[in-house]
Design a protein around this motif. Structure first.
Motif, PDB file in Angstrom:
ATOM      1  N   ASP A  19      54.213   6.217  98.722  1.00 35.76           N
ATOM      2  CA  ASP A  19      55.407   6.932  98.379  1.00 35.76           C
ATOM      3  C   ASP A  19      56.215   5.882  97.447  1.00 35.76           C
ATOM      4  O   ASP A  19      56.849   6.056  96.454  1.00 35.76           O
ATOM      5  CB  ASP A  19      56.219   6.999  99.610  1.00 35.76           C
ATOM      6  N   SER A  20      56.123   4.616  97.948  1.00 25.13           N
ATOM      7  CA  SER A  20      56.477   3.473  97.009  1.00 25.13           C
ATOM      8  C   SER A  20      56.129   3.597  95.481  1.00 25.13           C
ATOM      9  O   SER A  20      57.018   3.321  94.525  1.00 25.13           O
ATOM     10  CB  SER A  20      56.507   2.074  97.789  1.00 25.13           C
ATOM     11  N   GLN A  21      54.701   3.505  95.373  1.00 22.18           N
ATOM     12  CA  GLN A  21      54.224   3.412  94.162  1.00 22.18           C
ATOM     13  C   GLN A  21      54.647   4.673  93.292  1.00 22.18           C
ATOM     14  O   GLN A  21      54.918   4.365  92.083  1.00 22.18           O
ATOM     15  CB  GLN A  21      52.874   3.342  94.239  1.00 22.18           C
ATOM     16  N   LEU A  22      54.734   5.945  93.825  1.00 25.73           N
ATOM     17  CA  LEU A  22      55.198   7.081  93.123  1.00 25.73           C
ATOM     18  C   LEU A  22      56.624   6.948  92.601  1.00 25.73           C
ATOM     19  O   LEU A  22      56.887   7.728  91.654  1.00 25.73           O
ATOM     20  CB  LEU A  22      54.887   8.315  93.673  1.00 25.73           C
ATOM     21  N   SER A  23      57.423   6.209  93.344  1.00 28.90           N
ATOM     22  CA  SER A  23      58.842   6.285  93.046  1.00 28.90           C
ATOM     23  C   SER A  23      59.106   5.037  92.048  1.00 28.90           C
ATOM     24  O   SER A  23      60.297   4.999  91.898  1.00 28.90           O
ATOM     25  CB  SER A  23      59.607   6.350  94.362  1.00 28.90           C
ATOM     26  N   GLN A  24      58.304   4.099  91.754  1.00 28.97           N
ATOM     27  CA  GLN A  24      58.840   2.916  91.034  1.00 28.97           C
ATOM     28  C   GLN A  24      59.404   3.109  89.786  1.00 28.97           C
ATOM     29  O   GLN A  24      60.118   2.325  89.683  1.00 28.97           O
ATOM     30  CB  GLN A  24      57.345   2.207  90.761  1.00 28.97           C
ATOM     31  N   TRP A  25      59.191   4.321  89.344  1.00 31.14           N
ATOM     32  CA  TRP A  25      59.714   4.492  87.851  1.00 31.14           C
ATOM     33  C   TRP A  25      60.838   5.709  87.765  1.00 31.14           C
ATOM     34  O   TRP A  25      61.828   6.073  86.973  1.00 31.14           O
ATOM     35  CB  TRP A  25      58.905   4.873  86.726  1.00 31.14           C
ATOM     36  N   ASP A  26      61.512   6.076  89.295  1.00 32.28           N
ATOM     37  CA  ASP A  26      62.212   7.093  89.373  1.00 32.28           C
ATOM     38  C   ASP A  26      63.745   6.609  89.098  1.00 32.28           C
ATOM     39  O   ASP A  26      64.551   7.450  88.547  1.00 32.28           O
ATOM     40  CB  ASP A  26      62.370   7.722  90.796  1.00 32.28           C
ATOM     41  N   SER A  27      64.073   5.508  89.051  1.00 30.39           N
ATOM     42  CA  SER A  27      65.356   5.011  88.722  1.00 30.39           C
ATOM     43  C   SER A  27      65.604   4.788  87.329  1.00 30.39           C
ATOM     44  O   SER A  27      66.633   4.547  87.103  1.00 30.39           O
ATOM     45  CB  SER A  27      65.676   3.655  89.730  1.00 30.39           C
ATOM     46  N   GLN A  28      64.453   4.658  86.452  1.00 37.76           N
ATOM     47  CA  GLN A  28      64.688   4.580  85.012  1.00 37.76           C
ATOM     48  C   GLN A  28      64.561   6.174  84.436  1.00 37.76           C
ATOM     49  O   GLN A  28      63.366   6.533  84.375  1.00 37.76           O
ATOM     50  CB  GLN A  28      63.613   3.539  84.430  1.00 37.76           C
ATOM     51  N   THR A  29      65.739   6.491  84.043  1.00 35.54           N
ATOM     52  CA  THR A  29      65.548   7.660  83.553  1.00 35.54           C
ATOM     53  C   THR A  29      65.484   7.879  81.878  1.00 35.54           C
ATOM     54  O   THR A  29      65.705   8.817  81.308  1.00 35.54           O
ATOM     55  CB  THR A  29      66.893   8.586  83.926  1.00 35.54           C
ATOM     56  N   ASN A  30      65.139   6.835  81.471  1.00 31.71           N
ATOM     57  CA  ASN A  30      65.159   6.914  79.936  1.00 31.71           C
ATOM     58  C   ASN A  30      63.952   7.538  79.332  1.00 31.71           C
ATOM     59  O   ASN A  30      64.020   7.886  78.205  1.00 31.71           O
ATOM     60  CB  ASN A  30      65.175   5.382  79.214  1.00 31.71           C
ATOM     61  N   LYS A  31      62.763   7.531  80.165  1.00 28.85           N
ATOM     62  CA  LYS A  31      61.574   8.165  79.795  1.00 28.85           C
ATOM     63  C   LYS A  31      61.100   9.084  80.760  1.00 28.85           C
ATOM     64  O   LYS A  31      61.069   8.533  82.119  1.00 28.85           O
ATOM     65  CB  LYS A  31      60.638   7.172  79.229  1.00 28.85           C
ATOM     66  N   PRO A  32      60.683  10.013  80.600  1.00 29.92           N
ATOM     67  CA  PRO A  32      59.844  11.068  81.551  1.00 29.92           C
ATOM     68  C   PRO A  32      58.820  10.301  81.927  1.00 29.92           C
ATOM     69  O   PRO A  32      57.886   9.843  81.226  1.00 29.92           O
ATOM     70  CB  PRO A  32      59.637  12.432  81.085  1.00 29.92           C
ATOM     71  N   VAL A  33      58.150  10.473  83.273  1.00 32.21           N
ATOM     72  CA  VAL A  33      57.092   9.947  83.825  1.00 32.21           C
ATOM     73  C   VAL A  33      56.190  11.230  84.406  1.00 32.21           C
ATOM     74  O   VAL A  33      56.459  12.152  85.041  1.00 32.21           O
ATOM     75  CB  VAL A  33      57.346   9.164  85.079  1.00 32.21           C
ATOM     76  N   THR A  34      54.779  11.204  83.684  1.00 33.34           N
ATOM     77  CA  THR A  34      53.767  12.074  84.326  1.00 33.34           C
ATOM     78  C   THR A  34      53.010  11.111  85.238  1.00 33.34           C
ATOM     79  O   THR A  34      52.435  10.315  85.097  1.00 33.34           O
ATOM     80  CB  THR A  34      52.877  12.409  83.196  1.00 33.34           C
ATOM     81  N   LYS A  35      52.985  11.770  86.546  1.00 33.91           N
ATOM     82  CA  LYS A  35      52.248  11.203  87.636  1.00 33.91           C
ATOM     83  C   LYS A  35      50.946  11.901  87.873  1.00 33.91           C
ATOM     84  O   LYS A  35      50.959  12.762  88.203  1.00 33.91           O
ATOM     85  CB  LYS A  35      53.173  11.107  88.908  1.00 33.91           C
ATOM     86  N   ILE A  36      49.942  10.935  88.044  1.00 28.02           N
ATOM     87  CA  ILE A  36      48.630  11.598  88.484  1.00 28.02           C
ATOM     88  C   ILE A  36      48.098  10.662  89.639  1.00 28.02           C
ATOM     89  O   ILE A  36      48.126   9.362  89.769  1.00 28.02           O
ATOM     90  CB  ILE A  36      47.628  11.319  87.144  1.00 28.02           C
TER      91      ILE A  36
END
Length: 638
Positions: free
Chosen positions: A110-127
């Motif tokens: 859960d922590s690893q998947l949310s590591q970029w959630d606070s930064q909204t400048n670029k969308p994130v594709t999660k695999i």
């Protein structure tokens, strides 16, 4: 069923050769532990944990169960997370079949998947990728699951293996959250179709409206026997893949269309919502795109779109694709402009895409013909029964409901007829069944006749109690074979590696592969056959008495009169069946089948856990054959 160091040395040498021939940096390789890599390993990091010694992850000191890497481009971030959910205490197979994510692992994930959630400048594709399908993954101690975490973060895809391409080609599954409590209760155990039906279809285009919580699960075949390899591409957030079969040899050219997506296995509700609300990135829809890998230079790439509405495939677009100059170490990227709005259609499988590539040698390679939907609709695909069996059933959740259902069924068919025999004025027998034929009367007659064989009846009841209260067998569960453990229906009990007592009930629900087949295919059929043998003896006795003219005392004289009213043709059939006891012979063949199945189960367990049936599991191995043998002996005569 246990570790062999020579195999690990061979694996290490092969991987080193792959790295050397590819010319790629060894650090970009990631090998993942599966259940076979933990077979018979008492503790991770111990002397028999050869994965930690010979794997790439082990050599690069990737010790955690969750490892992630982020690739960043000018427009997006791409997060890849590998999971090791194999048992921490590695039992030998076959009772080492499930992934066992811990609460600690789920917190890290859960922590690893949310590591970029606070930064909204670029969308994130999660695999995310792991060895075990979610249908073969247990819940954590607190009841959480990988599916809960994946849905919460709406990852694009979860890639897995484990099933070795034995059960079908459509081992894919679309997961989506739903607010319906009825569906939730069912979906805890089953998902009947590959695509999950969303709970609501209302379009919500308001600012900040939450997107659907969903993800795709894509199982793939193995390399060892199936020679399967998968190439996955992320093209401006659109995730696509291609499975390649190398059993027929190496491929000269490989074509992977990256847009539009295959509407069978890659479309999602979120992309449909973005399209309907016009929130999608327009530039990602303006071209048809494909990756091409070839050993020879490419001279021509052509995209063709077919319309399937007339019932046949008619070409409606044929356009050349041009190479896009990008910084790529391998493969070439091709694109062709098109008017995507012309292919906006409510049917997700009306339009089909195929790409043809011709190399300098004149060889033509066609991509798989696949349906697409620019507006993100999904083509419904049904599983075969085998595909549903391994992908649609949540086996960790089903184990105890199935187990107790079988136990309660057997207790019911043993105890209810016994209570009726003791306390009910009405007795059920062959004669009463002839007078009033019904399913209940037939079942009551069969199992009341079983009650009239007290040793068989008490033997089966006692065996059920034994299976519930006592160990089923004792065996060597680790590679070294020094310490033995014992198995119950709740799991294995083994000695702790630090000599701190016993570790209780590990390997649950993995032990279901032993428990359920024994109950469903051995104990339950043996109970029915024992009852049938007892009932057949009663039938033969009645027939014999009717031929000899003897009559038994019966409180119901009217019943005797009715039972003797048989037409001549039916009487001749009965004489044939009863005279030769054909039903009994059929039941004896069934008994042989049950004993053969039981013997094969015992043989597999003896090989897996190095057991002696007389010393390590006499109750499990001998009870059913002995009870059947006794029942056959007691029912041979009237």
């Amino acid at each position: 069923m246990k570790q062999n160091e020579d195999e690990w040395l061979e694996y290490q040498n092969i991987i080193e050769d792959v790295v050397k021939r590819s010319g790629l940096d060894k650090n970009i390789f990631y090998d993942l532990r599966g259940n076979h890599d933990i077979f018979g390993v008492p503790v991770v990091g111990g002397s028999f944990d050869f994965f930690s010694k010979y794997s790439i992850n082990g050599q690069l000191a990737r010790r955690g169960n969750v490892n992630s890497v982020t690739l960043e481009t000018g427009e997006r971030k791409h997060l890849f997370i590998g999971l090791d959910t194999a048992m921490s205490v590695g039992l030998r197979g076959p009772t080492n079949l499930f992934g066992h994510p811990t609460d600690q692992l789920l917190t890290q994930l859960d922590s690893q998947l949310s590591q970029w959630d606070s930064q909204t400048n670029k969308p994130v594709t999660k695999i995310s990728f792991g060895h075990f399908p979610l249908s073969f993954s247990a819940s954590s101690h607190s009841g959480k699951s990988l599916k809960d975490i994946f849905l919460n973060h709406s990852i694009s895809a979860y890639l897995c293996g484990h099933l070795h391409a034995r059960f079908g080609k459509n081992l894919k599954r679309h997961h989506q959250s739903t607010s319906s409590q009825n569906l939730l209760s069912l979906q805890k155990f089953f998902q009947l179709n590959m695509q999950q039906i969303p709970s609501g279809s209302a379009k919500n285009c308001s600012f900040g409206a939450p997107s659907a919580e969903e993800f795709w699960e894509w199982e793939m075949g193995d390399w060892r026997k199936s020679r399967a390899m998968r190439i996955m591409a992320i093209d401006r957030g659109h995730v696509s893949y291609l499975d390649i079969d190398f059993k027929s040899g190496a491929k000269k050219t490989i074509v992977l269309p990256t847009f539009p997506l295959d509407s069978r296995f890659m479309s999602t509700s979120s992309w449909h919502q973005k399209y309907e609300c016009q929130h999608m990135v327009p530039s990602s829809y303006e071209t048809i795109r494909a990756l091409v890998f070839s050993v020879s230079p490419i001279v021509s790439v052509v995209a063709r779109i077919y319309d399937a509405r007339p019932g046949t495939l008619n070409i409606v677009l044929e356009t050349p694709m041009t190479k896009v100059v990008v910084d790529m170490s391998r493969g070439d990227f091709y694109a062709a402009p098109w008017n995507h709005k012309a292919f906006d259609d409510p049917s997700p499988d009306r339009f089909w895409l195929q790409i043809e590539v011709i190399d300098i040698m004149g060889r033509s390679t066609l991509s798989e013909l696949r349906p697409f939907s620019v507006n993100g609709l999904t083509t419904k695909i049904s599983w075969t029964w085998k595909e549903f069996f391994v992908m649609g059933c949540q086996w960790a959740e089903l184990y105890y409901p199935i187990f107790w259902s079988v136990i309660y069924l057997m207790l019911s068919i043993l105890l209810i007829p016994r209570l009726l025999l003791l306390f009910s004025k009405k007795q059920y027998s062959y004669k009463s069944f002839i007078v009033e034929k019904s399913f209940f009367n037939g079942i009551a007659w069969v199992f009341q006749d079983l009650c009239r064989l007290p040793i068989t009846w008490f033997g089966i009841l006692g065996y059920l109690i034994y299976l519930l209260l006592f160990p089923w067998f004792i065996g060597q569960v680790f590679t070294d074979g020094e310490d033995k453990g014992y198995m119950t229906y709740m799991g294995w009990v083994v000695r702790s590696s630090n000599d701190n007592g016993n570790q209780e009930y590990i390997g649950s629900p993995d032990i279901m592969v032993v428990v359920l087949p024994h109950l469903i295919f051995v104990v339950l059929p043996a109970t029915f056959v024992a009852g049938a043998l007892a009932a057949e003896r009663g039938m033969f006795k009645e027939h014999f008495l009717s031929l000899s003219g003897k009559k038994e005392d019966d409180d119901s004289g009217q019943m005797n009169k009715k039972s003797q009213v048989l037409d001549k043709q039916g009487d001749r059939r009965l004489k044939f069946y009863f005279g030769r006891r054909c039903i009994r012979k059929v039941l004896l063949v069934v008994c042989l089948g049950i004993c053969w199945k039981h013997f094969m189960n015992c043989r597999a367990l003896m090989k897996a856990y190095e057991m002696n049936p007389l010393f390590h599991f006499p109750g499990y191995s001998l009870a059913i054959p002995l009870l059947l043998a006794y029942t056959i002996y007691k029912t041979r005569r009237i």
